[in-house]
Write an enzyme that holds these catalytic residues in place. Structure first.
Site, PDB file in Angstrom:
ATOM      1  N   TYR A   1      51.803  16.887  41.570  1.00  0.00           N
ATOM      2  CA  TYR A   1      51.203  15.796  40.800  1.00  0.00           C
ATOM      3  C   TYR A   1      51.884  14.454  41.091  1.00  0.00           C
ATOM      4  O   TYR A   1      51.229  13.412  41.023  1.00  0.00           O
ATOM      5  CB  TYR A   1      51.193  16.120  39.296  1.00  0.00           C
ATOM      6  CG  TYR A   1      50.175  17.197  39.004  1.00  0.00           C
ATOM      7  CD1 TYR A   1      48.820  16.896  38.956  1.00  0.00           C
ATOM      8  CD2 TYR A   1      50.564  18.525  38.858  1.00  0.00           C
ATOM      9  CE1 TYR A   1      47.878  17.891  38.749  1.00  0.00           C
ATOM     10  CE2 TYR A   1      49.624  19.523  38.643  1.00  0.00           C
ATOM     11  CZ  TYR A   1      48.284  19.198  38.597  1.00  0.00           C
ATOM     12  OH  TYR A   1      47.339  20.186  38.403  1.00  0.00           O
TER      13      TYR A   1
ATOM     14  N   HIS B   1      39.653  16.561  31.765  1.00  0.00           N
ATOM     15  CA  HIS B   1      40.730  17.342  32.388  1.00  0.00           C
ATOM     16  C   HIS B   1      42.067  16.611  32.355  1.00  0.00           C
ATOM     17  O   HIS B   1      42.973  16.951  33.121  1.00  0.00           O
ATOM     18  CB  HIS B   1      40.364  17.699  33.836  1.00  0.00           C
ATOM     19  CG  HIS B   1      39.276  18.744  33.936  1.00  0.00           C
ATOM     20  ND1 HIS B   1      38.544  18.962  35.076  1.00  0.00           N
ATOM     21  CD2 HIS B   1      38.819  19.627  33.026  1.00  0.00           C
ATOM     22  CE1 HIS B   1      37.662  19.940  34.856  1.00  0.00           C
ATOM     23  NE2 HIS B   1      37.814  20.350  33.622  1.00  0.00           N
TER      24      HIS B   1
ATOM     25  N   ASN C   1      24.670  13.782  44.498  1.00  0.00           N
ATOM     26  CA  ASN C   1      25.765  14.478  45.180  1.00  0.00           C
ATOM     27  C   ASN C   1      25.531  14.422  46.694  1.00  0.00           C
ATOM     28  O   ASN C   1      24.405  14.243  47.150  1.00  0.00           O
ATOM     29  CB  ASN C   1      25.823  15.946  44.719  1.00  0.00           C
ATOM     30  CG  ASN C   1      27.214  16.538  44.794  1.00  0.00           C
ATOM     31  OD1 ASN C   1      28.166  15.942  44.297  1.00  0.00           O
ATOM     32  ND2 ASN C   1      27.356  17.689  45.419  1.00  0.00           N
TER      33      ASN C   1
HETATM   34  P1  NAD Z   1      34.819  19.703  43.797  1.00  0.00           P
HETATM   35  O1  NAD Z   1      35.771  19.411  44.903  1.00  0.00           O
HETATM   36  O2  NAD Z   1      34.614  21.109  43.417  1.00  0.00           O
HETATM   37  O3  NAD Z   1      33.369  19.109  44.215  1.00  0.00           O
HETATM   38  C1  NAD Z   1      33.223  17.813  44.746  1.00  0.00           C
HETATM   39  C2  NAD Z   1      31.753  17.576  44.996  1.00  0.00           C
HETATM   40  O4  NAD Z   1      31.603  16.229  45.426  1.00  0.00           O
HETATM   41  C3  NAD Z   1      31.138  18.452  46.094  1.00  0.00           C
HETATM   42  O5  NAD Z   1      29.927  19.024  45.630  1.00  0.00           O
HETATM   43  C4  NAD Z   1      30.870  17.495  47.251  1.00  0.00           C
HETATM   44  O6  NAD Z   1      29.694  17.798  47.961  1.00  0.00           O
HETATM   45  C5  NAD Z   1      30.715  16.180  46.528  1.00  0.00           C
HETATM   46  N1  NAD Z   1      31.099  15.025  47.341  1.00  0.00           N
HETATM   47  C6  NAD Z   1      32.074  14.932  48.278  1.00  0.00           C
HETATM   48  N2  NAD Z   1      32.117  13.677  48.788  1.00  0.00           N
HETATM   49  C7  NAD Z   1      31.148  12.971  48.147  1.00  0.00           C
HETATM   50  C8  NAD Z   1      30.689  11.635  48.228  1.00  0.00           C
HETATM   51  N3  NAD Z   1      31.239  10.740  49.072  1.00  0.00           N
HETATM   52  N4  NAD Z   1      29.673  11.247  47.452  1.00  0.00           N
HETATM   53  C9  NAD Z   1      29.082  12.132  46.580  1.00  0.00           C
HETATM   54  N5  NAD Z   1      29.464  13.420  46.457  1.00  0.00           N
HETATM   55  C10 NAD Z   1      30.502  13.820  47.227  1.00  0.00           C
HETATM   56  O7  NAD Z   1      35.270  18.818  42.550  1.00  0.00           O
HETATM   57  P2  NAD Z   1      34.709  18.845  41.050  1.00  0.00           P
HETATM   58  O8  NAD Z   1      33.286  19.209  40.981  1.00  0.00           O
HETATM   59  O9  NAD Z   1      35.239  17.619  40.425  1.00  0.00           O
HETATM   60  O10 NAD Z   1      35.379  20.102  40.433  1.00  0.00           O
HETATM   61  C11 NAD Z   1      35.947  20.081  39.217  1.00  0.00           C
HETATM   62  C12 NAD Z   1      37.349  20.242  39.556  1.00  0.00           C
HETATM   63  O11 NAD Z   1      38.216  20.025  38.543  1.00  0.00           O
HETATM   64  C13 NAD Z   1      37.638  21.627  40.081  1.00  0.00           C
HETATM   65  O12 NAD Z   1      37.550  21.665  41.451  1.00  0.00           O
HETATM   66  C14 NAD Z   1      38.997  21.887  39.649  1.00  0.00           C
HETATM   67  O13 NAD Z   1      39.819  22.296  40.662  1.00  0.00           O
HETATM   68  C15 NAD Z   1      39.369  20.570  39.116  1.00  0.00           C
HETATM   69  N6  NAD Z   1      40.370  20.706  38.177  1.00  0.00           N
HETATM   70  C16 NAD Z   1      41.565  20.190  38.551  1.00  0.00           C
HETATM   71  C17 NAD Z   1      42.606  20.269  37.716  1.00  0.00           C
HETATM   72  C18 NAD Z   1      43.918  19.727  38.105  1.00  0.00           C
HETATM   73  O14 NAD Z   1      44.088  19.116  39.140  1.00  0.00           O
HETATM   74  N7  NAD Z   1      44.882  19.956  37.303  1.00  0.00           N
HETATM   75  C19 NAD Z   1      42.438  20.871  36.479  1.00  0.00           C
HETATM   76  C20 NAD Z   1      41.202  21.406  36.123  1.00  0.00           C
HETATM   77  C21 NAD Z   1      40.179  21.323  37.000  1.00  0.00           C
END
Ligand code: NAD
Length: 239
Positions: A55, A108, A201
């Site tokens: 982090y 989150h 997306n």
């Molecule tokens: P993700 O990486 O799963 O998905 C990202 C999405 O954005 C994909 O569908 C991709 O096609 C799209 N994308 C990529 N580039 C783009 C662009 N330029 N324009 C438009 N779309 C684009 O991320 P998410 O959906 O935010 O997933 C939620 C996340 O929360 C989980 O992946 C999880 O790991 C995360 N999370 C993180 C923590 C932490 O860091 N502590 C805690 C809980 C959850």
């Protein structure tokens, strides 16, 4: 249709063009490091130093990037729309607020916040955190953790989010893969309330079939276009 109540959900894809990595894409964060080591309470108990390093790197990276046209467009919508509005982000970066968004919740958590496991208080934490960091509230050393929601933990602000979903007539999901619950299920909640549902997306998400409309493209292109169209329709009605 001109909405009277809007909920927007954003994910890592909206910050990708600012230079922050997504999670599940090829080359994304979870392709390089096992989430169980750095984003679960068990991983933190096993090796807190590794988790702080992870982090700390992300916090430093966040400080070097800027909000992009998609963040700015949503901040514009927040400022111009006088109905109910809630921007729900899964992102722990601060790019929405840097762009000027006000009606925003971080479900989150936030990278620039520390949570004390001894006293339960939160503190702004813009710099590095370590196993020796001291809580500014209770002075306990070694019990500060990143104020982020790890897998297996309850996301923040859920009452407020479900209340907004239950009353919205437009729900828009942006840059999220639709693979992490409960956020992935918000579209169904909004549809139950009768909302029009739209996804913006790069590619169809895992639950794109649940949306009324699915628009593909880079967030910096499709989000400003979507917001401009919406504001133009609202302006036309006001005029
Ligand atoms: P993700 O990486 O799963 O998905 C990202 C999405 O954005 C994909 O569908 C991709 O096609 C799209 N994308 C990529 N580039 C783009 C662009 N330029 N324009 C438009 N779309 C684009 O991320 P998410 O959906 O935010 O997933 C939620 C996340 O929360 C989980 O992946 C999880 O790991 C995360 N999370 C993180 C923590 C932490 O860091 N502590 C805690 C809980 C959850």
């Amino acid at each position: 249709m001109i909405p009277s109540s809007i909920v927007i959900l954003t994910g890592a894809g909206i910050s990708a063009e600012s230079g922050l990595s997504t999670f599940r894409d090829i080359g994304g964060i979870w392709s390089k490091i096992d989430y169980r080591d750095v984003a679960t309470p068990e991983g933190y108990a096993r090796n807190p130093g590794l988790v702080h390093d992870f982090y700390n790197r992300r916090r430093r990276k966040m400080k070097s990037v800027q909000p992009n046209a998609a963040h700015h467009a949503l901040a514009r919508l927040d400022g111009a729309f006088d109905g109910d509005f809630l921007l729900v982000t899964q992102n722990i970066d601060d790019l929405h607020e840097s762009a000027g968004a006000r009606r925003l919740v971080h479900m989150h958590g936030e990278l620039a916040s520390a949570l004390c496991e001894a006293c339960g208080q939160r503190s702004r934490w813009p710099g590095d955190m370590s196993v020796n960091s001291q809580c500014p509230h209770c002075a306990t050393v070694g019990r500060l953790r990143p104020d982020v929601v790890w897998f297996g933990e309850m996301p923040y602000h859920m009452d407020r989010i479900y209340a907004a979903l239950g009353g919205c007539d437009l729900f828009v999901a942006i840059g999220t893969s639709g693979s992490v619950y409960p956020a992935a299920q918000f579209v169904e909640e909004a549809a139950l309330a009768g909302a029009r549902t739209v996804e913006l997306n790069l590619e169809p998400s895992e639950n794109h079939a649940l949306f009324d409309d699915s628009i593909q493209g880079q967030a910096t292109k499709v989000v400003p276009q979507f917001v401009d169209d919406l504001l133009a329709r609202m302006g036309a009605r006001a005029g």
